[in-house]
Motif scaffolding. Structure first.
Motif, short mmCIF file in Angstrom:
data_model
loop_
_atom_site.label_atom_id
_atom_site.label_comp_id
_atom_site.label_asym_id
_atom_site.label_seq_id
_atom_site.Cartn_x
_atom_site.Cartn_y
_atom_site.Cartn_z
N GLY A 101 -4.64 -30.80 -1.75
CA GLY A 101 -5.89 -30.09 -1.57
C GLY A 101 -7.05 -30.97 -2.00
O GLY A 101 -6.91 -32.18 -2.16
N LYS B 179 -6.12 -24.81 0.84
CA LYS B 179 -6.39 -23.87 1.94
C LYS B 179 -5.12 -23.10 2.29
O LYS B 179 -4.07 -23.69 2.50
CB LYS B 179 -6.88 -24.61 3.19
N SER B 180 -5.25 -21.77 2.38
CA SER B 180 -4.11 -20.93 2.77
C SER B 180 -4.06 -20.82 4.29
O SER B 180 -4.96 -21.28 4.99
CB SER B 180 -4.26 -19.53 2.16
N GLU B 181 -3.00 -20.20 4.79
CA GLU B 181 -2.86 -20.00 6.23
C GLU B 181 -3.98 -19.11 6.79
O GLU B 181 -4.32 -19.18 7.96
CB GLU B 181 -1.49 -19.40 6.56
N GLN B 182 -4.56 -18.25 5.95
CA GLN B 182 -5.65 -17.37 6.35
C GLN B 182 -7.01 -18.05 6.16
O GLN B 182 -8.05 -17.40 6.23
CB GLN B 182 -5.62 -16.07 5.54
N ASN B 183 -7.00 -19.37 5.89
CA ASN B 183 -8.19 -20.18 5.70
C ASN B 183 -8.98 -19.77 4.44
O ASN B 183 -10.19 -19.92 4.40
CB ASN B 183 -9.09 -20.18 6.94
N LEU B 184 -8.29 -19.23 3.46
CA LEU B 184 -8.88 -18.92 2.16
C LEU B 184 -8.55 -20.06 1.20
O LEU B 184 -7.52 -20.71 1.35
CB LEU B 184 -8.33 -17.61 1.62
N THR B 185 -9.42 -20.30 0.23
CA THR B 185 -9.16 -21.33 -0.76
C THR B 185 -8.49 -20.71 -1.98
O THR B 185 -9.01 -19.77 -2.58
CB THR B 185 -10.45 -22.04 -1.18
N GLU C 273 -9.64 -35.57 -1.52
CA GLU C 273 -8.35 -34.99 -1.16
C GLU C 273 -7.25 -35.72 -1.90
O GLU C 273 -7.20 -36.96 -1.88
CB GLU C 273 -8.11 -35.08 0.35
#
Length: 101
Positions: A11, A36-42, A66
């Motif tokens: 990340g 980043k999660s699969e739902q595009n949340l951090t 990164e």
């Protein structure tokens, strides 16, 4: 001796690395890693490095960079100011790398 599962995280650093020293002089560096999660949340993870790795993290890593981290996850507990017990995950790093791109 218990077997600990090795985890790999990648990340971006959310803050500059924070380096401190224990009373015995051991370097400890704290990192905040945004994943980043699969739902595009951090999802934010607390990463802790010790010894020479801690000092190298402070020298070579910068906010927004990164990185990937290998290590072990520990469940930590603390008592907040209201007297309630809280839990959080802490990731103890033994290897940290940078993206070359």
């Amino acid at each position: 001796m218990e077997n600990k599962k090795i985890e790999l995280l990648s990340g971006r650093l959310g803050t500059e690395p924070y380096l401190a020293y224990t009373k015995k002089g051991l370097p400890v560096c704290e990192l905040s890693l945004g994943i980043k999660s699969e739902q595009n949340l951090t999802i934010w993870r607390k990463i802790v490095a010790f010894g020479k790795l801690a000092e190298q993290c402070k020298v070579h890593l910068k906010k927004g960079q990164e990185i990937f981290v290998q290590g072990h996850v520990y469940l930590k507990t603390f008592i907040n100011k209201d007297g309630a017990e809280k839990e959080y995950l802490e990731f103890n790093a033994y290897s940290v790398g940078q993206s070359l791109l």
